[in-house]
Design a protein around this motif. Structure first.
Motif, mmCIF file in Angstrom:
data_model
loop_
_atom_site.group_PDB
_atom_site.id
_atom_site.type_symbol
_atom_site.label_atom_id
_atom_site.label_comp_id
_atom_site.label_asym_id
_atom_site.label_seq_id
_atom_site.Cartn_x
_atom_site.Cartn_y
_atom_site.Cartn_z
ATOM 1 N N TYR A 84 0.788 -1.236 0.000
ATOM 2 C CA TYR A 84 0.000 0.000 0.000
ATOM 3 C C TYR A 84 0.828 1.299 0.000
ATOM 4 O O TYR A 84 0.508 2.234 -0.739
ATOM 5 N N PRO A 85 1.890 1.420 0.804
ATOM 6 C CA PRO A 85 2.651 2.681 0.756
ATOM 7 C C PRO A 85 3.158 3.030 -0.643
ATOM 8 O O PRO A 85 3.083 4.192 -1.064
ATOM 9 N N ALA A 86 3.654 2.041 -1.358
ATOM 10 C CA ALA A 86 4.164 2.292 -2.714
ATOM 11 C C ALA A 86 3.021 2.596 -3.680
ATOM 12 O O ALA A 86 3.175 3.413 -4.595
ATOM 13 N N ILE A 87 1.874 1.950 -3.481
ATOM 14 C CA ILE A 87 0.718 2.219 -4.339
ATOM 15 C C ILE A 87 0.276 3.672 -4.171
ATOM 16 O O ILE A 87 0.001 4.377 -5.157
ATOM 17 N N ALA A 88 0.218 4.150 -2.931
ATOM 18 C CA ALA A 88 -0.161 5.545 -2.682
ATOM 19 C C ALA A 88 0.844 6.502 -3.316
ATOM 20 O O ALA A 88 0.467 7.514 -3.927
ATOM 21 N N GLU A 89 2.131 6.186 -3.196
ATOM 22 C CA GLU A 89 3.163 7.036 -3.810
ATOM 23 C C GLU A 89 3.019 7.052 -5.326
ATOM 24 O O GLU A 89 3.095 8.110 -5.961
ATOM 25 N N ALA A 90 2.811 5.881 -5.916
ATOM 26 C CA ALA A 90 2.645 5.802 -7.369
ATOM 27 C C ALA A 90 1.401 6.562 -7.821
ATOM 28 O O ALA A 90 1.397 7.204 -8.880
ATOM 29 N N PHE A 91 0.347 6.505 -7.027
ATOM 30 C CA PHE A 91 -0.908 7.193 -7.341
ATOM 31 C C PHE A 91 -0.691 8.706 -7.436
ATOM 32 O O PHE A 91 -1.159 9.363 -8.365
ATOM 33 N N TYR A 92 0.039 9.262 -6.470
ATOM 34 C CA TYR A 92 0.247 10.709 -6.450
ATOM 35 C C TYR A 92 1.445 11.162 -7.283
ATOM 36 O O TYR A 92 1.587 12.350 -7.556
ATOM 37 N N SER A 93 2.291 10.229 -7.673
ATOM 38 C CA SER A 93 3.462 10.577 -8.498
ATOM 39 C C SER A 93 3.288 10.197 -9.963
ATOM 40 O O SER A 93 4.227 10.314 -10.749
ATOM 41 N N ASN A 94 2.117 9.682 -10.329
ATOM 42 C CA ASN A 94 1.829 9.299 -11.716
ATOM 43 C C ASN A 94 2.824 8.273 -12.249
ATOM 44 O O ASN A 94 3.380 8.430 -13.338
#
Length: 545
Positions: A84-94
């Motif tokens: 989840y932490p990486a998914i959230a980062e990828a979500f906001y970093s495109n």
């Protein structure tokens, strides 16, 4: 050898046809059909990383550099939640990340079966699309998989494919069944914009500010901004992660703004604010633009409208370089010259202070940035580390990245290792001690290139909490700073890194002169700094400006 299960064959086939050529797998049993299929596919590179949180950030670092989707595969249960932490980062970093989780069939959920949780739609707040596959529903599964891959590619973000498997899990066949998945271009629905009106506003305005947040290196955009900045009514502000350089750009925003009076700030207030790129690090520019609102705020991006300053008037859904090409006309103004003169004043004071300042985080950063080889990649962790980098003029040949989507300290090391794995240029990762120890499992990775260089600024706790005003007013500072006596020496030995520790300027300069020599192993340099004076040095730096 390939999995016998049709559902696994379907997932592997769609990934291949949509040009996913890198898959990071974490070990498990429920994902065995996927592991067998991906690892035996001749066109797909598979990498094994045990810790799912590290695996996801590692894959994200690869996707960050390749600018295309990378898949991650895990077993069922809590393994998935570690993504989840990486998914959230990828979500906001495109950043395109394809999350593929093995699952139990529905009849085994919530009945007390082991390694089983409610996996469907578990990331719904931070995912672009969720595909919950069902065994036996071929056509529906195909539609969901196509939508998943197209979404990740064209909308540049994470998607989740949940794949339930019943036992047996390890049955194999000799050939992979190929399914036909139509691959088509995405048709985009753009926001309606009156370009003639915008051009008229631009050409008639005498105070225009272009602010660029995090941005993947872009030669075309660099060239266009080099031309635009010839207009003396345009002031271009960039950040360390903007990857844009020009003597006429303001590249240390906080250094410029911090000493300004109310009168100065009113003078700096733009008529037109044009923003590009992703997240902005500088807190000062956010505070300034939220208080001194521009008449017009235009955000130019192909995907997202970000109203960071609460005054967005136009979302221009376009590639920034394409829109900027359309802006014409130069306006007579002293706007740019005034602030470039201020910039030069700050540079003089910066250099004077650095020449005489005592050994500290600030002095250490100066030395590090002067030794990083040209034409290399720099990955920087969050908190005080990325903020220190914002105070310096970097070598224009460097490419700089930081996980600013969520700005967390978790996963920075893993991301840097993923980026280093696929980048031909040598990579330097600069991190603080808490961020490093928090993600120390990142070093449990067989894919770390020997050219990887890791620099730890160890000030024995969260140094940023001594600089920001709130924590010191409480009686709970140990819970903010989390003081410790840890070092990376034994971790370096365990994971096969060369290691050097320094605790003074002379040793630092000597260590840095050897740090980038070729080696049979990646290297760690741990720099110990005095936490008692770091905040004093930084506060005096800003006072000196």
């Amino acid at each position: 050898m390939f999995p016998k299960k049709e559902l696994a064959q379907l997932v592997i086939s769609v990934c291949h046809q949509y040009n996913i050529d890198t898959v990071v797998i974490s070990p498990g049993s429920r994902n065995a059909p996927l592991t067998i299929g991906f690892s035996n596919h001749p066109s797909i590179e598979t990498l094994s990383v045990v810790d799912e949180r590290c695996a996801a950030f590692f894959a994200m670092g690869i996707a960050q550099q390749k600018q295309k989707p990378v898949a991650i595969v895990c077993s069922s249960g809590s393994a998935l939640l570690n993504y989840y932490p990486a998914i959230a980062e990828a979500f906001y970093s495109n950043i395109p990340l394809v999350v593929i989780s093995a699952d139990r069939p529905k009849h085994l959920i919530d009945i007390g079966d082991g390694q089983t949780i409610r996996q469907e739609n578990v990331f719904e707040n931070h995912i672009l699309f969720s595909a919950n596959l069902v065994e036996g529903e071929l056509e529906n599964n195909k539609e969901l998989l196509i939508e998943s891959l197209k979404t990740s590619i064209y909308k540049k973000g994470p998607v989740h494919i949940n794949v339930p498997f019943d036992e047996p899990l390890y049955e194999t066949i000799e050939e992979l069944k190929e399914f036909n998945f139509p691959v088509s271009d995405e048709s985009k629905t753009k926001q309606s914009v009156n370009y003639d009106e915008l051009k008229s506003i631009w050409s008639s305005s005498s105070k225009k500010m272009i602010l660029v947040g995090s941005n993947y290196p872009d030669n075309e955009l660099q060239g266009i901004l080099n031309e635009i900045v010839k207009d003396e009514s345009v002031l271009v502000l960039t950040e360390t992660t903007s990857n844009l350089y020009n003597p006429k750009f303001i590249n240390s925003i906080d250094k410029l703004i911090f000493p300004l009076s109310e009168i100065d700030l009113e003078e700096l207030q733009p008529e037109v604010l044009l923003t590009l790129g992703g997240m902005v690090i500088s807190k000062k520019i956010k505070q300034f633009l939220r208080k001194y609102l521009p008449k017009h705020h235009w955000h130019v991006d192909e995907l997202k409208a970000m109203d960071t300053y609460h005054c967005l008037s136009e979302f221009i859904q376009e590639k920034p370089s394409e829109f900027l090409k359309e802006l014409e006309g130069e306006k007579e103004s002293n706007y740019q010259k005034l602030w470039l003169n201020k910039k030069e004043e700050r540079v003089i004071k910066h250099n004077e202070y650095l020449a005489n300042v005592e050994y500290s985080d600030l002095k250490v950063f100066d030395a590090i940035l002067n030794h990083i080889p040209a034409n290399s990649q720099v990955q920087i962790s969050n908190s005080s580390t990325i903020r220190y980098s914002q105070l310096f003029d970097l070598n224009p040949s460097l490419k700089v990245f930081c996980n600013r989507g969520t700005s967390g300290i978790d996963g920075s090391t893993s991301t840097a290792i993923g980026a280093a794995f696929v980048n031909e240029s040598p990579t330097t990762f600069i991190t603080g001690d808490l961020s490093f120890f928090y993600d120390s499992n990142a070093l449990w990775n067989a894919n770390i290139p020997k050219s990887f260089r890791l620099i730890i600024l160890n000030n024995a706790g969260g140094g940023i909490f001594r600089f920001i005003p709130g924590p010191s007013t409480t009686n709970a500072t140990d819970y903010f700073e989390t003081p410790h006596n840890l070092t990376a020496e034994h971790l370096a030995k365990m994971y096969g890194f060369d290691y050097v520790a320094v605790s003074n300027l002379k040793a630092l300069k000597k260590g840095l002169s050897d740090f980038y020599s070729e080696s049979a192993q990646p290297k760690i340099m741990e720099i110990f700094t005095p936490k008692e004076i770091n905040d004093v040095v930084l506060k005096n730096y800003f006072k000196n400006l």
